[in-house]
Design a protein around this motif. Structure first.
Motif, PDB file in Angstrom:
ATOM      1  N   PRO A  14       0.830  -0.946  -0.163  1.00  0.00           N
ATOM      2  CA  PRO A  14      -0.321   0.380   0.244  1.00  0.00           C
ATOM      3  C   PRO A  14       0.868   1.188   0.084  1.00  0.00           C
ATOM      4  N   GLY A  15      -0.061   2.349  -0.702  1.00  0.00           N
ATOM      5  CA  GLY A  15       0.962   3.465  -0.664  1.00  0.00           C
ATOM      6  C   GLY A  15       0.710   4.637  -0.937  1.00  0.00           C
ATOM      7  N   ILE A  39      -0.420  -6.943  -4.689  1.00  0.00           N
ATOM      8  CA  ILE A  39      -0.820  -6.148  -5.056  1.00  0.00           C
ATOM      9  C   ILE A  39      -1.244  -4.387  -4.730  1.00  0.00           C
ATOM     10  N   VAL A  40      -0.601  -4.204  -5.381  1.00  0.00           N
ATOM     11  CA  VAL A  40       0.079  -2.919  -5.288  1.00  0.00           C
ATOM     12  C   VAL A  40      -0.935  -1.864  -5.037  1.00  0.00           C
ATOM     13  N   ALA A  41      -2.085  -1.279  -3.594  1.00  0.00           N
ATOM     14  CA  ALA A  41      -2.948  -0.655  -3.568  1.00  0.00           C
ATOM     15  C   ALA A  41      -2.203   0.870  -3.083  1.00  0.00           C
ATOM     16  N   ARG A  94       6.078  -3.086   2.951  1.00  0.00           N
ATOM     17  CA  ARG A  94       5.907  -2.341   3.238  1.00  0.00           C
ATOM     18  C   ARG A  94       7.911  -1.851   3.145  1.00  0.00           C
ATOM     19  N   GLY A  95       8.208  -0.411   2.568  1.00  0.00           N
ATOM     20  CA  GLY A  95      10.072  -0.657   2.138  1.00  0.00           C
ATOM     21  C   GLY A  95      10.600   0.305   3.395  1.00  0.00           C
ATOM     22  N   ILE A  96      11.620  -0.062   3.431  1.00  0.00           N
ATOM     23  CA  ILE A  96      12.523   0.564   4.837  1.00  0.00           C
ATOM     24  C   ILE A  96      13.295   1.092   4.048  1.00  0.00           C
ATOM     25  N   ARG A  97      14.181   3.252   4.082  1.00  0.00           N
ATOM     26  CA  ARG A  97      15.256   3.424   3.252  1.00  0.00           C
ATOM     27  C   ARG A  97      16.083   3.099   4.485  1.00  0.00           C
TER      28      ARG A  97
END
Ligand code: PNS
Length: 172
Positions: A14-15, A39-41, A94-97
């Motif tokens: 999600p984003g 699924i890119v939400a 989720r991505g963590i940079r």
């Protein structure tokens, strides 16, 4: 004993995707590699005022994820966990940079777990080359005429230019 369950794993990424960047794409590639379906939400209602409306954000995502057979683009309203449950998802990606992302992401993941304990949040790191990249900075660069070509897919570069010149024409 736990009841038997479907072995194929659907995850939701999600984003806001306002707009999708090469960093998001890197994460989509990694997610598509380990989940059966991703699924890119796109969140329809954002606290922040988006540069691109939900249709534009979705169109760009659909164009750049076209080649992945197990990636789908969708829009969601309301609580993420309600949506994830309705889709039969078992994970939120989720991505963590950098460390700076961690606190917000941890808070969100734990709150989401409280809402729906059966759905896990999975964190992945994008390639180091994207660790400084964010949609917010891309928009700022584009507005000020900076180079965004190497930070976003070509369709986003085009749409950003069009959007910025449209805004500038309107304000004159
Ligand atoms: O790209 P972003 O802006 O970091 O994405 C944040 C997003 C859209 C994933 C988050 O705000 C969200 O899940 N919104 C849906 C509403 C919701 O479920 N809120 C409770 C989160 S604990």
């Amino acid at each position: 004993m736990n009841p038997p369950r479907d072995k194929s794993v659907t995850a939701i990424y999600p984003g806001s995707f306002d707009p999708v960047t090469n960093g998001h794409l890197d994460l989509i590639a990694r997610g598509a590699n380990i989940f059966d379906k991703l699924i890119v939400a796109v969140a329809r209602n954002l606290d922040k005022d988006p540069l691109f409306d939900v249709k534009e954000r979705t169109e760009m995502l659909e164009a750049v994820t076209f080649d992945w057979e197990n990636v789908e683009v969708d829009v969601f309203d309301g609580l993420l966990m309600d949506y994830a449950r309705a889709k039969g998802a078992r994970a939120i990606l989720r991505g963590i940079r950098a460390v700076s992302d961690y606190e917000y992401e941890l808070q969100m993941a734990l709150m989401n777990r409280k809402i729906e304990p059966q759905i896990e949040t999975v964190f992945m790191m994008p390639a180091e080359a994207y660790s400084y990249l964010s949609s917010r900075l891309v928009k700022e660069l584009a507005r000020l005429g900076g180079p965004v070509k190497c930070l976003v897919p070509p369709i986003v570069d085009e749409r950003l230019r069009a959007k910025v010149s449209q805004k500038q024409t309107r304000s004159h």
